[in-house]
Write an enzyme that holds these catalytic residues in place. Structure first.
Site, mmCIF file in Angstrom:
data_model
loop_
_atom_site.group_PDB
_atom_site.id
_atom_site.type_symbol
_atom_site.label_atom_id
_atom_site.label_comp_id
_atom_site.label_asym_id
_atom_site.label_seq_id
_atom_site.Cartn_x
_atom_site.Cartn_y
_atom_site.Cartn_z
ATOM 1 N N GLY A 81 -4.900 -5.171 5.846
ATOM 2 C CA GLY A 81 -4.120 -6.117 5.050
ATOM 3 C C GLY A 81 -4.664 -7.521 5.039
ATOM 4 O O GLY A 81 -4.794 -8.160 3.994
ATOM 5 N N ARG A 82 -5.028 -8.032 6.219
ATOM 6 C CA ARG A 82 -5.495 -9.415 6.294
ATOM 7 C C ARG A 82 -6.939 -9.566 5.819
ATOM 8 O O ARG A 82 -7.460 -10.680 5.764
ATOM 9 C CB ARG A 82 -5.320 -9.944 7.708
ATOM 10 C CG ARG A 82 -6.014 -9.131 8.783
ATOM 11 C CD ARG A 82 -5.519 -9.533 10.166
ATOM 12 N NE ARG A 82 -6.020 -8.671 11.227
ATOM 13 C CZ ARG A 82 -5.472 -7.514 11.572
ATOM 14 N NH1 ARG A 82 -4.436 -7.057 10.912
ATOM 15 N NH2 ARG A 82 -5.960 -6.808 12.574
ATOM 16 N N HIS A 110 -1.877 -38.726 9.739
ATOM 17 C CA HIS A 110 -0.660 -39.512 9.893
ATOM 18 C C HIS A 110 0.477 -38.689 10.481
ATOM 19 O O HIS A 110 1.646 -39.065 10.362
ATOM 20 C CB HIS A 110 -0.263 -40.106 8.535
ATOM 21 C CG HIS A 110 -1.248 -41.120 8.036
ATOM 22 N ND1 HIS A 110 -1.139 -42.472 8.309
ATOM 23 C CD2 HIS A 110 -2.389 -40.979 7.323
ATOM 24 C CE1 HIS A 110 -2.155 -43.114 7.765
ATOM 25 N NE2 HIS A 110 -2.930 -42.232 7.157
ATOM 26 N N LYS A 135 9.850 -4.581 13.581
ATOM 27 C CA LYS A 135 10.254 -3.874 12.360
ATOM 28 C C LYS A 135 11.168 -2.691 12.694
ATOM 29 O O LYS A 135 12.185 -2.455 12.031
ATOM 30 C CB LYS A 135 9.024 -3.360 11.610
ATOM 31 C CG LYS A 135 8.197 -4.429 10.917
ATOM 32 C CD LYS A 135 7.067 -3.749 10.156
ATOM 33 C CE LYS A 135 6.225 -4.753 9.389
ATOM 34 N NZ LYS A 135 5.152 -4.064 8.630
ATOM 35 N N GLU A 189 -3.606 -12.302 14.087
ATOM 36 C CA GLU A 189 -3.242 -10.894 14.013
ATOM 37 C C GLU A 189 -4.428 -10.026 14.434
ATOM 38 O O GLU A 189 -4.236 -8.922 14.953
ATOM 39 C CB GLU A 189 -2.789 -10.532 12.592
ATOM 40 C CG GLU A 189 -2.045 -9.208 12.517
ATOM 41 C CD GLU A 189 -1.333 -9.006 11.191
ATOM 42 O OE1 GLU A 189 -0.154 -9.382 11.076
ATOM 43 O OE2 GLU A 189 -1.969 -8.481 10.250
ATOM 44 N N GLU A 210 10.239 -5.689 3.616
ATOM 45 C CA GLU A 210 10.432 -6.996 2.980
ATOM 46 C C GLU A 210 10.015 -6.962 1.511
ATOM 47 O O GLU A 210 10.725 -7.447 0.627
ATOM 48 C CB GLU A 210 9.629 -8.078 3.717
ATOM 49 C CG GLU A 210 10.025 -8.289 5.162
ATOM 50 C CD GLU A 210 9.250 -7.426 6.132
ATOM 51 O OE1 GLU A 210 9.227 -7.759 7.318
ATOM 52 O OE2 GLU A 210 8.643 -6.409 5.690
ATOM 53 N N LYS A 261 0.825 -1.208 0.000
ATOM 54 C CA LYS A 261 0.000 0.000 0.000
ATOM 55 C C LYS A 261 0.861 1.260 0.000
ATOM 56 O O LYS A 261 0.634 2.194 -0.764
ATOM 57 C CB LYS A 261 -0.940 -0.005 1.211
ATOM 58 C CG LYS A 261 -1.915 1.167 1.227
ATOM 59 C CD LYS A 261 -2.776 1.169 2.487
ATOM 60 C CE LYS A 261 -3.767 0.048 2.539
ATOM 61 N NZ LYS A 261 -4.697 0.158 3.697
#
Length: 539
Positions: free
Chosen positions: A268-269, A385, A505, A354, A213, A207
């Site tokens: 964001g999420r 399993h 951050k 979050e 990152e 954004k």
């Protein structure tokens, strides 16, 4: 609504009721009620939601619904749809629901109807997706684009990755999709390995266009393109941006005509149906993407309009509160019996953890109760399993969501029958277990009997749908979105900020400088100082 959670009458009644029911076995609940399966099932929007295998009775449900009423859930859910600035720490509206509102709808933020802007972006996305899919968009050298690499992190990655994997059946197989999120150079190196730069398009999702990152990866991708094509003009043909920062996008070399925007009322999420969904639209096409949005909207409307007792996300949320706050269950498992949903649990981890991983109330007071659960899971039958052993016979109580489909997108002989048989068997085994007497009756050696007993009484929900379609994926994602919101209302926390992401951050920016400048003084704790020195010595 403003009273402390533990001071609410409904909460105190739930505490008393918990003492009465906590040791009642699910087996007993079923044996005492022939209609239990029907009584604790909702069938809405093509989702058959069976929550009968929970450690609840009618009184439990009544009290949980009273808690929701005392917390004002019925009224406060409308605040989100009406554009109220319910993200109080950032003073923002929360309107991911507007991203899938039909054309012609009216949703206002600060007096402005935002739906036309949403559809303008959707139209722009559709036009671009069609150009890629029909070969009209060419790379710098005139070659057709065959590789699409989405660069993002968090919601700018998890949503697109999950959606692509979930809807891969509907995707254009002539296109190759890859996703880069980790700042670890290996992630990008593997993404570009073996592909032709002349046929590659990067979608940079940030954004602000300053996310550390994402922009580290984007700049390295830019260098890779330029190392192959050797002309700065190539950037505009091989990069597009999902951003609102036109200045930075232009500085990078991307034509701002190929910048797809979104708004500060999109977290964001919660952004996979915003411009962040561009890679999804390219993969499955605008028509299927429209069906995805329709599924989201159907669940939005169900949540908004349906009475609490018949409301799927509300019941899910209340069951989560029941186990989290009364049984002290720390985790929630999600097991999709559909291999295309293999990234769905990872997507839900960000959505839920979050959002509700908070320790302060809306007024900034420390909570004195547990909030968000830890979400985890893998697709069945793989999980059976590996970790199902702990779920069945371990010492921890882990509520489970099973998600299954009646029809397979790839029907091979009896595969789907075996898959669904396993899902149904797991739910039955968790709930009812296997007694000492039943094991003994099988002739098991006495010394092995304790090892083969299953206590049962382990709760689960089953969500059964017809087939995995774009619309049904939309319903499932929106279902969990609204479940998260209801739980935040019960716990009186803000589900829409994420300050816990920020501290690391900020510290990382300082440490990067100290790593790159060997003469920089170190003023951290002794452990961090020693680790920085150790890494410096390796450079």
């Amino acid at each position: 609504m403003n009273a402390g959670l533990k001071n609410l009458e409904s909460w105190k009644n739930l505490e008393k009721h918990f003492g009465e029911i906590k040791n009642v076995h699910i087996k007993t609940l079923f044996s005492g009620d022939r209609n239990r399966a029907k009584r604790f099932t909702l069938n809405k929007l093509g989702i058959y939601f069976d929550f009968s295998r929970h450690r609840i009775n009618e009184k439990t449900l009544d009290l949980l619904l009273m808690l929701a009423e005392e917390r004002g859930v019925e009224k406060r859910r409308l605040e989100m749809f009406d554009g109220g600035k319910i993200n109080i720490t950032e003073h923002r509206a929360v309107l991911h629901t507007a991203l899938r509102a039909p054309k012609g709808s009216e949703i206002f933020v600060d007096g402005k109807n935002i739906v036309p802007e949403v559809h303008d972006v959707l139209h722009k996305m559709s036009a671009f997706a069609d150009k890629i899919r029909n070969g009209q968009w060419k790379g710098f050298s005139g070659k057709t684009i065959k590789n699409i690499i989405n660069i993002g992190i968090g919601g700018s990655d998890l949503g697109p990755v999950m959606a692509y994997e979930a809807l891969r059946y509907y995707s254009d197989r002539s296109l190759n999709f890859r996703f880069v999120s980790n700042v670890d150079g290996s992630d990008l190196a593997e993404a570009v390995n073996g592909i032709d730069a002349e046929e590659t398009l990067f979608i940079v999702a940030s954004k602000t266009f300053t996310t550390l990152e994402t922009m580290t990866n984007a700049n390295s991708a830019r260098s890779w393109i330029l190392s192959k094509l050797d002309d700065n003009e190539a950037v505009a043909k091989h990069f597009v941006a999902l951003s609102t920062n036109a200045a930075e996008v232009s500085k990078f070399g991307i034509d701002t005509k190929n910048m797809f925007g979104f708004w500060d009322w999109v977290g964001g999420r919660y952004s996979m149906t915003s411009a962040i969904g561009l890679s999804t639209m390219i993969a499955i096409g605008p028509e299927n993407y429209s069906q995805l949005l329709h599924g989201f909207h159907q669940m939005d409307e169900h949540f908004r309009k349906t009475p609490l007792r018949k409301n799927i996300p509300v019941i899910m949320a209340l069951l989560g509160v029941w186990y989290n706050n009364f049984f002290n269950a720390e985790t929630q498992a999600v097991y999709p019996y559909e291999n295309y949903l293999k990234r769905f649990p990872a997507y839900l981890q960000q959505l839920t953890m979050e959002s509700n991983g908070k320790q302060t109330t809306l007024k900034g007071q420390k909570v004195d109760y547990q909030t968000g659960a830890i979400f985890w899971g893998e697709p069945g039958t793989n999980g059976q399993h590996s970790f199902y052993q702990l779920v069945h016979q371990g010492t921890k109580l882990i509520p489970v969501d099973f998600i299954g489909f009646k029809k397979s997108l790839n029907p091979l002989s009896s595969h789907q029958d075996y898959l669904i048989a396993n899902m149904l068997a797991q739910g039955e085994a968790l709930a009812f277990g296997k007694t000492d007497e039943e094991v003994r009756a099988e002739g098991v050696a006495p010394e092995l009997i304790p090892h083969k007993v299953f206590d049962g009484n382990r709760p689960s929900s089953t969500f059964f749908l017809d087939v995995l379609t774009p619309a049904n994926l939309g319903k499932l994602v929106a279902m969990y979105e609204h479940c998260v919101y209801v739980q935040s209302l019960i716990w009186d926390i803000n589900a829409f900020d994420q300050w816990g992401v920020e501290l690391g951050k900020v510290l990382a920016k300082n440490i990067i400088h100290e790593i790159e400048d060997a003469n920089a003084s170190l003023n951290h704790d002794s452990s961090t100082n020693a680790l920085i020195d150790l890494y410096r010595s390796s450079k």
